[in-house]
Structures are given as C-alpha cells and as structure tokens.
Design an enzyme around this catalytic site. Structure first.
Site, mmCIF file in Angstrom:
data_model
loop_
_atom_site.group_PDB
_atom_site.id
_atom_site.type_symbol
_atom_site.label_atom_id
_atom_site.label_comp_id
_atom_site.label_asym_id
_atom_site.label_seq_id
_atom_site.Cartn_x
_atom_site.Cartn_y
_atom_site.Cartn_z
ATOM 1 C CE LYS A 1 11.373 19.007 -11.167
ATOM 2 N NZ LYS A 1 9.996 19.623 -11.819
ATOM 3 C CD GLU B 1 8.163 12.113 -15.496
ATOM 4 O OE1 GLU B 1 7.272 12.642 -14.775
ATOM 5 O OE2 GLU B 1 9.096 12.686 -16.150
ATOM 6 C CG HIS C 1 -1.622 -1.221 1.514
ATOM 7 N ND1 HIS C 1 -2.948 -1.575 0.943
ATOM 8 C CD2 HIS C 1 -1.345 -2.247 2.288
ATOM 9 C CE1 HIS C 1 -3.292 -2.742 1.296
ATOM 10 N NE2 HIS C 1 -2.293 -3.147 2.002
ATOM 11 C CB SER D 1 13.016 22.410 -15.086
ATOM 12 O OG SER D 1 12.211 23.570 -15.509
#
Ligand code: ARG
Length: 463
Positions: free
Chosen positions: A283, A290, A156, A277
């Site tokens: 970043k 992804e 979980h 970024s």
C-alpha cells in the site's frame, strides 16, 4: 479571584464561572495585536492631551517590555486572567504603576477585542494570499512540465473528450486566482478600525479615531460605534473565502486520490507525501490528500459555528461573541496547514502521460469529433450525432475503437465518410482542434499559462 472590573459587584466569582468565562487559553495568541493596539491608543491619548507625554512614554516602554518578554518566554501568560486584554493591562500596571491604569481611557474591551481580531486576521489574510500564490505557481509549473500530455476529460466521471493534462491543472489555477481576489477584496472591508467605538456608544473624551487608525495601518474607521463593536462580518467573509479555498483544494485532492489509484494510475505521489499500511505491504496511501479533503468539513463547520453564534444577537456586544475566536483560529490554522502541505505535495507529484494516453484511447472519447466530421461534410449535427453513436455501437460489437473501425464499416453507416476521417479523430488532432478561447488546444493552454503568470505577478506578496 478579584477582577479589574471589580466595582458594583465584589469582583469575586466562583472558580467554575471563572473557568467558563475565561478566554485567555485561546485569545493569548493575539498578544502582539493587543500590544500594538495599546501602543497606538497611548499615542492617540497623548496627542489629544488626555494623558501626558511622560505617561505615554512610560506606557509605551512598558508595553514594549511586555512584548519582548512574551516573545522571549521570560513572561508567561497567567491563565488566571480572564483574557489577553486584562492580562496585558494587569502586567503593565504592575510594572509601571498608576499610569498603566490610564491606558484604558476612552476604550473598552469591546472595541479592543474587535480591533485585535481585525489586526490578527489582516496579517493572516496576507499570509493566505502568499500561500495561495505559491499553490498557483506550483500548479502552473506542473502544467508547463506536462504541457502536451493528453488525458481523458470526464463528465459524470465517464470519459468524455480528450484534453491536455495541463488544461486540467490550469482550471485549478483559475480557481486559486479567484480565491486570491476574494481574499484581497475581503481585506479591504476588514481593514477598517473599530477602536474608539468604546463600549458601544462612543466616548465623551475628545479622541482622534482617525489618527489611531492611521497609526495601525487602517484605511478607514467604522462609521457607527455600535456596528464597530458588533460587526464580525469581516471574520465571516474570511471564513467563507477560505472555505471556498478548501472546496477547491478538496476537489483537486479527490482527483489526486483517484488518479493515484491502480484504477487510473495517472499520477505518482512522492513517497514523502504518502504513507504505508501497517498490514498491507503493497500500500501507498494518499493520506495528505485525504486529510485535506477531510479537513474541509471542519473548516465549513467553523464557518457555520460563527454564522450561528451571530445570527440571534441583539446589538451591541454580547459575551457570545467570545465564541468567534476558536472557530476563526481553528479555520485559519487548518487552512494554513493544508496549503502548507499541498504545495510541496503537488510540486513533487509525477504525472504518467503514457497511462493517461492509454486511458484516452478507450472510451470513445473522440465520438464528438466523429460527429463534427460529418457536420463538416454537410450533415446536420443531430443526424451526425446519431451516426457517430451507431459507429460506437459497431465498435463495441467488434471489440475495436473508432480509430480502428474499417472504412467499409464507416461507409456502411454513412456514405459521407472517407478515409480522411482517421486524421480527424486522432486524439492529438481532437485536442488541437479545440481552439476556442479557453479551450484545450496547446495554443489556448499557452495563453492560459501566460494569463495566470501575469495575474500572479500583479498580486502583492505581503509575506
Ligand atoms: N474576551 C472577550 C471576548 O473575547 C473580550 C471582550 C469582553 N467584553 C466584555 N464586555 N466582557 O469577546
């Protein structure tokens, strides 16, 4: 434009209909398969006395010439042709004359396209097996590199029990081994020749389908000509198999995305596989991971498209079936691209074992071991579970962890506690005690590494 199939109609269709009907913009990628299928067909026709030896030789030389010229770029695909099959036949006839027109005896584009697709997917299946082997080898190497690193295992997404990082990676190796198995299994059913099914009913010529199938490396022939031209289960199976591959890659990529975040900091992805970024200078984004996760949806979509195209079709061939190729090609290209980036991304990934251990030290992930300790001292598990829960609650009140809760506190909860409990709830001990087959102990992990390596060495590498 006048067509090769000019017969009962004048063979002239409108430009919009031509464009709509045409598949050459995407099926031309099967030119090699189309040509090797035609070479085998010419050999079979000659062997069966349907064409002469000279005609066969002329056809084969012509086909090899076309292959060479397509490979070198000397011959360009004509977008005006309806499909790759028509194109090859048309160029062949232009180049060698009348005998080129004999090649299409005892076959139809219906069995020809089924043949080309099977040949194409057989090659792609082999390259998937190769790529999956590379992926599993890379993961097992990482598991060896960080064999003893302890991390929290989750259920979980809540810290659950301590595990070895290598154990976590090996779980994915097991999935990839099954993926390989699935594709090898699917290859067996795919490797059956449809050629000679002709339009749908077989042919009146005395052909030798088995000879032609053997030339093309098939292990059998489709036993029913209508099935031969209508079956696309082999493509469905491959798309299902690679959709499952994507599910596995996507789950792992999801973990990489989490693990490389500041919240976890369990791994560092190489600069080569992350991006910055345009506005936030700090970043480092896990774009590759992804995108693999994102492209999974696209591959599932391709599978769904093909299932849907086929579900309402009466036997035998219907033009709807031309819609199989774009879905199949897109899925194949996408999964290949994902595996191609996945392998070096994993190989260059660095783990941060100190951070993993730090995370494992909070979250009371040794509470099960505390309960097990009391079970060994004679308590039933349910009672032990309750007391361990009380110990966790006490720690929360005091702001400490189970390892630092004093023995007096423990004794106040249960008189079976003794100072030997601390050795039992040490994270390394917790891992080491999980000796059941397939568990997270170092011995078990070593067994798993051996198993994965053995299985990989038994897998034939066809690329
Ligand atoms: N381009 C067609 C396809 O991809 C080839 C088969 C055409 N057969 C036919 N009877 N029109 O399915």
């Amino acid at each position: 434009m006048a067509k090769l199939w000019q017969g009962v109609t004048d063979g002239v269709t409108s430009k919009v209909a031509d464009d709509f009907n045409s598949s050459i913009s995407f099926d031309s990628r099967m030119f090699r398969e189309d040509i090797s299928g035609s070479v085998a067909h010419a050999k079979m026709l000659a062997k069966c006395g349907i064409i002469s030896e000279e005609e066969k030789n002329g056809i084969i030389a012509g086909l090899f010439g076309i292959l060479e010229d397509l490979e070198s770029g000397a011959l360009a695909i004509d977008p005006e042709c309806e499909d790759i099959h028509m194109f090859v036949e048309q160029v062949l006839t232009e180049r060698i004359g009348e005998s080129g027109k004999r090649l299409h005896t005892a076959r139809s584009r219906n069995d020809q396209v089924a043949l080309d697709l099977r040949l194409y997917l057989r090659r792609e299946t082999d390259s998937f097996v190769g790529l999956l082997k590379r992926a599993a080898e890379t993961l097992v190497k990482k598991a060896e590199e960080y064999k003893t690193a302890v991390m929290p295992g989750y259920t979980h997404l809540q810290r659950a029990q301590p595990i070895l990082f290598s154990h976590h990676l090996l779980a994915y190796c097991m999935m990839l081994l099954r993926d390989i198995d699935r594709l090898c299994d699917c290859r067996e059913r795919l490797n059956v020749s449809p050629i000679g099914s002709c339009a749908l009913a077989g042919t009146t010529y005395k052909t030798d389908r088995r000879f032609e199938a053997e030339l093309l490396g098939f292990s059998d022939v489709c036993r029913n000509s209508m099935d031969g031209v209508s079956d696309r289960d082999f493509a469905l199976e491959l798309l299902s198999g690679i959709s499952i591959v994507m599910t596995h890659l996507s789950r792992f990529c999801e973990e990489l995305i989490l693990w490389s975040s500041w919240e976890f900091k369990f791994v560092r992805l190489s600069d080569d596989f992350t991006t910055g970024s345009s506005i936030m200078p700090q970043k480092k984004n896990p774009d590759m991971a992804e995108l693999i996760r994102g492209k999974t949806g696209r591959v599932f979509g391709d599978l769904m498209a093909l299932l849907t195209v086929l579900k309402g079709l009466p036997l035998a061939y219907n033009k709807d079936m031309q819609e199989d190729k774009e879905a199949v090609f897109d899925a194949v290209d996408t999964v290949k691209a994902c595996l191609t980036v996945f392998v070096p991304m994993i190989s260059e990934m660095k783990a941060l074992p100190e951070n993993m251990l730090k995370a494992a030290q909070t979250g009371f992930i040794n509470a099960t071991d505390l309960a097990d300790y009391l079970v060994r001292k004679g308590l039933p598990f349910r009672s032990a579970y309750k007391i361990a829960g009380q110990a966790v609650a006490r720690c929360e009140e005091l702001g400490c962890v189970l390892e630092t809760l004093s023995i007096d506190e423990y004794k106040a909860l249960c008189d079976k506690f003794d100072s030997d409990l601390y050795a039992d709830i040490d994270l390394k001990t917790c891992v080491e005690k999980r000796i059941s087959e397939g568990g997270t102990s170092l011995g078990s992990v070593e067994e798993q590494i051996k198993y994965v390596k053995e299985k990989l060495s038994e897998t034939e590498d066809n690329i």
